[in-house]
Design a protein around this motif. Structure first.
Motif, PDB file in Angstrom:
ATOM      1  N   ASP A 196      35.159 100.342  10.041  1.00  0.00           N
ATOM      2  CA  ASP A 196      34.814 101.465   9.157  1.00  0.00           C
ATOM      3  C   ASP A 196      35.394 102.772   9.690  1.00  0.00           C
ATOM      4  O   ASP A 196      35.946 103.577   8.936  1.00  0.00           O
ATOM      5  N   TRP A 197      35.264 103.008  11.002  1.00  0.00           N
ATOM      6  CA  TRP A 197      35.785 104.248  11.584  1.00  0.00           C
ATOM      7  C   TRP A 197      37.301 104.339  11.442  1.00  0.00           C
ATOM      8  O   TRP A 197      37.847 105.392  11.108  1.00  0.00           O
ATOM      9  N   ILE A 198      37.976 103.236  11.685  1.00  0.00           N
ATOM     10  CA  ILE A 198      39.441 103.210  11.562  1.00  0.00           C
ATOM     11  C   ILE A 198      39.856 103.550  10.142  1.00  0.00           C
ATOM     12  O   ILE A 198      40.781 104.348   9.906  1.00  0.00           O
ATOM     13  N   LEU A 199      39.166 102.978   9.160  1.00  0.00           N
ATOM     14  CA  LEU A 199      39.498 103.227   7.753  1.00  0.00           C
ATOM     15  C   LEU A 199      39.163 104.662   7.354  1.00  0.00           C
ATOM     16  O   LEU A 199      39.929 105.305   6.623  1.00  0.00           O
ATOM     17  N   GLU A 200      38.024 105.160   7.823  1.00  0.00           N
ATOM     18  CA  GLU A 200      37.627 106.529   7.486  1.00  0.00           C
ATOM     19  C   GLU A 200      38.648 107.551   7.973  1.00  0.00           C
ATOM     20  O   GLU A 200      38.942 108.537   7.294  1.00  0.00           O
ATOM     21  N   ASP A 201      39.203 107.318   9.157  1.00  0.00           N
ATOM     22  CA  ASP A 201      40.145 108.268   9.747  1.00  0.00           C
ATOM     23  C   ASP A 201      41.600 107.931   9.432  1.00  0.00           C
ATOM     24  O   ASP A 201      42.499 108.687   9.818  1.00  0.00           O
ATOM     25  N   GLY A 202      41.823 106.827   8.755  1.00  0.00           N
ATOM     26  CA  GLY A 202      43.190 106.454   8.398  1.00  0.00           C
ATOM     27  C   GLY A 202      44.077 106.214   9.606  1.00  0.00           C
ATOM     28  O   GLY A 202      45.286 106.509   9.566  1.00  0.00           O
ATOM     29  N   LEU A 203      43.493 105.666  10.678  1.00  0.00           N
ATOM     30  CA  LEU A 203      44.284 105.419  11.878  1.00  0.00           C
ATOM     31  C   LEU A 203      45.291 104.301  11.645  1.00  0.00           C
ATOM     32  O   LEU A 203      44.962 103.273  11.043  1.00  0.00           O
ATOM     33  N   ARG A 204      46.483 104.514  12.152  1.00  0.00           N
ATOM     34  CA  ARG A 204      47.522 103.487  12.050  1.00  0.00           C
ATOM     35  C   ARG A 204      47.484 102.635  13.322  1.00  0.00           C
ATOM     36  O   ARG A 204      48.319 102.758  14.212  1.00  0.00           O
ATOM     37  N   VAL A 205      46.436 101.818  13.405  1.00  0.00           N
ATOM     38  CA  VAL A 205      46.269 100.938  14.551  1.00  0.00           C
ATOM     39  C   VAL A 205      45.995  99.531  14.033  1.00  0.00           C
ATOM     40  O   VAL A 205      45.589  99.338  12.881  1.00  0.00           O
ATOM     41  N   ARG A 206      46.220  98.573  14.894  1.00  0.00           N
ATOM     42  CA  ARG A 206      45.950  97.181  14.548  1.00  0.00           C
ATOM     43  C   ARG A 206      44.624  96.781  15.185  1.00  0.00           C
ATOM     44  O   ARG A 206      44.515  96.679  16.408  1.00  0.00           O
ATOM     45  N   MET A 207      43.603  96.579  14.361  1.00  0.00           N
ATOM     46  CA  MET A 207      42.323  96.153  14.898  1.00  0.00           C
ATOM     47  C   MET A 207      42.412  94.693  15.297  1.00  0.00           C
ATOM     48  O   MET A 207      43.059  93.879  14.633  1.00  0.00           O
ATOM     49  N   GLN A 208      41.758  94.364  16.398  1.00  0.00           N
ATOM     50  CA  GLN A 208      41.788  92.980  16.859  1.00  0.00           C
ATOM     51  C   GLN A 208      40.429  92.569  17.400  1.00  0.00           C
ATOM     52  O   GLN A 208      39.649  93.406  17.864  1.00  0.00           O
ATOM     53  N   LEU A 209      40.154  91.300  17.303  1.00  0.00           N
ATOM     54  CA  LEU A 209      39.008  90.689  17.949  1.00  0.00           C
ATOM     55  C   LEU A 209      39.553  89.776  19.043  1.00  0.00           C
ATOM     56  O   LEU A 209      40.698  89.343  18.985  1.00  0.00           O
ATOM     57  N   GLN A 210      38.757  89.496  20.054  1.00  0.00           N
ATOM     58  CA  GLN A 210      39.215  88.621  21.133  1.00  0.00           C
ATOM     59  C   GLN A 210      39.109  87.179  20.654  1.00  0.00           C
ATOM     60  O   GLN A 210      38.063  86.541  20.753  1.00  0.00           O
ATOM     61  N   LEU A 211      40.223  86.675  20.144  1.00  0.00           N
ATOM     62  CA  LEU A 211      40.234  85.371  19.494  1.00  0.00           C
ATOM     63  C   LEU A 211      39.766  84.260  20.430  1.00  0.00           C
ATOM     64  O   LEU A 211      39.014  83.364  20.023  1.00  0.00           O
ATOM     65  N   HIS A 212      40.161  84.315  21.680  1.00  0.00           N
ATOM     66  CA  HIS A 212      39.775  83.267  22.629  1.00  0.00           C
ATOM     67  C   HIS A 212      38.263  83.235  22.846  1.00  0.00           C
ATOM     68  O   HIS A 212      37.690  82.166  23.060  1.00  0.00           O
ATOM     69  N   LYS A 213      37.608  84.402  22.739  1.00  0.00           N
ATOM     70  CA  LYS A 213      36.153  84.424  22.900  1.00  0.00           C
ATOM     71  C   LYS A 213      35.444  83.885  21.669  1.00  0.00           C
ATOM     72  O   LYS A 213      34.336  83.342  21.771  1.00  0.00           O
ATOM     73  N   LEU A 214      36.058  84.048  20.507  1.00  0.00           N
ATOM     74  CA  LEU A 214      35.493  83.461  19.303  1.00  0.00           C
ATOM     75  C   LEU A 214      35.638  81.943  19.322  1.00  0.00           C
ATOM     76  O   LEU A 214      34.750  81.213  18.870  1.00  0.00           O
ATOM     77  N   LEU A 215      36.749  81.459  19.861  1.00  0.00           N
ATOM     78  CA  LEU A 215      36.990  80.018  19.908  1.00  0.00           C
ATOM     79  C   LEU A 215      36.133  79.328  20.964  1.00  0.00           C
ATOM     80  O   LEU A 215      35.587  78.254  20.730  1.00  0.00           O
ATOM     81  N   TRP A 216      36.028  79.971  22.137  1.00  0.00           N
ATOM     82  CA  TRP A 216      35.335  79.345  23.267  1.00  0.00           C
ATOM     83  C   TRP A 216      34.351  80.332  23.903  1.00  0.00           C
ATOM     84  O   TRP A 216      34.554  80.810  25.019  1.00  0.00           O
ATOM     85  N   PRO A 217      33.270  80.668  23.204  1.00  0.00           N
ATOM     86  CA  PRO A 217      32.359  81.721  23.684  1.00  0.00           C
ATOM     87  C   PRO A 217      31.681  81.377  25.009  1.00  0.00           C
ATOM     88  O   PRO A 217      31.218  82.283  25.707  1.00  0.00           O
ATOM     89  N   GLU A 218      31.592  80.115  25.361  1.00  0.00           N
ATOM     90  CA  GLU A 218      30.890  79.723  26.582  1.00  0.00           C
ATOM     91  C   GLU A 218      31.794  79.704  27.802  1.00  0.00           C
ATOM     92  O   GLU A 218      31.322  79.618  28.935  1.00  0.00           O
ATOM     93  N   ARG A 219      33.084  79.783  27.593  1.00  0.00           N
ATOM     94  CA  ARG A 219      34.015  79.703  28.735  1.00  0.00           C
ATOM     95  C   ARG A 219      34.039  81.032  29.468  1.00  0.00           C
ATOM     96  O   ARG A 219      34.149  82.089  28.869  1.00  0.00           O
ATOM     97  N   THR A 220      33.963  80.971  30.771  1.00  0.00           N
ATOM     98  CA  THR A 220      34.046  82.180  31.584  1.00  0.00           C
ATOM     99  C   THR A 220      35.406  82.335  32.262  1.00  0.00           C
ATOM    100  O   THR A 220      35.709  83.381  32.800  1.00  0.00           O
ATOM    101  N   ARG A 221      36.217  81.266  32.230  1.00  0.00           N
ATOM    102  CA  ARG A 221      37.569  81.349  32.756  1.00  0.00           C
ATOM    103  C   ARG A 221      38.416  80.264  32.106  1.00  0.00           C
ATOM    104  O   ARG A 221      37.899  79.387  31.419  1.00  0.00           O
ATOM    105  N   GLY A 222      39.727  80.380  32.238  1.00  0.00           N
ATOM    106  CA  GLY A 222      40.618  79.394  31.618  1.00  0.00           C
ATOM    107  C   GLY A 222      40.630  79.465  30.111  1.00  0.00           C
ATOM    108  O   GLY A 222      40.841  78.478  29.434  1.00  0.00           O
ATOM    109  N   ALA A 223      40.408  80.686  29.556  1.00  0.00           N
ATOM    110  CA  ALA A 223      40.398  80.821  28.101  1.00  0.00           C
ATOM    111  C   ALA A 223      41.176  82.078  27.701  1.00  0.00           C
ATOM    112  O   ALA A 223      41.488  82.918  28.511  1.00  0.00           O
TER     113      ALA A 223
END
Length: 223
Positions: A196-223
């Protein structure tokens, strides 16, 4: 040339999780050691050395994972001088080589074939005063083609971090020439709020989520 000896935390294969290469299979070389203390560091174990390997041994281990992309990360990989030899040797194999760095050390002198993912630490990290602003200057001074090899990453925990990041980008408009990534500290800020903040301010940035944490939320290493 004598082979450099590197302190290694782990070498593994995973899905690249947080850059413009997110989603691609990737071999990771996690170098050991970091002299900084980012509050939300998710790889504190990388301070410890599991193995000491020559650059040749590291290259062989990474190539055996059979990926087209190889990322060097840490810890803070640029604290080991031998990483420069490693990056060049990996580039010579024809693989796409990524470097993920905390942004405390200048990336000057790195093999120009390396794709650099550089953190810009906001106030909540506790280390924002140590950002190497020279890296921003290096990106601006690079030619148009070389600017494509720079990415800057901001991970924010709250509104103050976001405003700090927004104001920095207004003062140094990196997004006009380089990819700028923005994500959230997991569990501290809702991704939708950042969007929402990015859209409100019209920032030209690429929002990202940590894909590896979404895939393997229980892994603490090797992900």
């Amino acid at each position: 040339m004598n082979e450099a000896l590197l302190k290694i935390s782990e070498i593994f294969r995973s899905i690249q999780g947080e850059s413009s290469y997110a989603g691609w299979p990737c071999a990771f070389i996690r170098l050991a050691g970091c002299s900084h203390n980012c509050r939300y560091c998710d790889s504190l174990y990388a301070r410890n050395t599991e193995e000491r390997l020559t650059t040749g041994e590291v290259v062989s281990r990474a190539l055996a994972l059979k990926t087209e992309i190889i990322e060097i990360t840490g810890g803070e990989p640029l604290e080991q001088p031998g990483v420069h030899q490693l990056m060049t040797e990996l580039c010579n194999t024809g693989r796409k080589v990524l470097l993920e760095t905390g942004g405390f050390i200048p990336v000057a002198g790195i093999d120009p074939r390396v794709h650099k993912i550089i953190d810009l630490k906001p106030p909540s990290s506790g280390e924002s005063g140590k950002n190497c602003m020279e890296n921003i200057t290096l990106a601006f001074k690079a030619g148009k083609e070389l600017q494509k090899s720079f990415e800057f990453k901001m991970v924010v925990a709250d509104r103050n971090d976001y405003l700090w990041s927004r104001d920095l980008l207004r003062m140094h408009p990196l997004q006009k020439s380089c990819t700028v990534l923005m994500g959230v500290v997991a569990g501290e800020l809702a991704p939708a709020q950042l969007a929402d903040w990015i859209l409100e301010d019209g920032l030209r940035v690429r929002m990202q989520l940590q894909l590896h944490k979404l895939l393997w939320p229980e892994r603490t290493r090797g992900a």
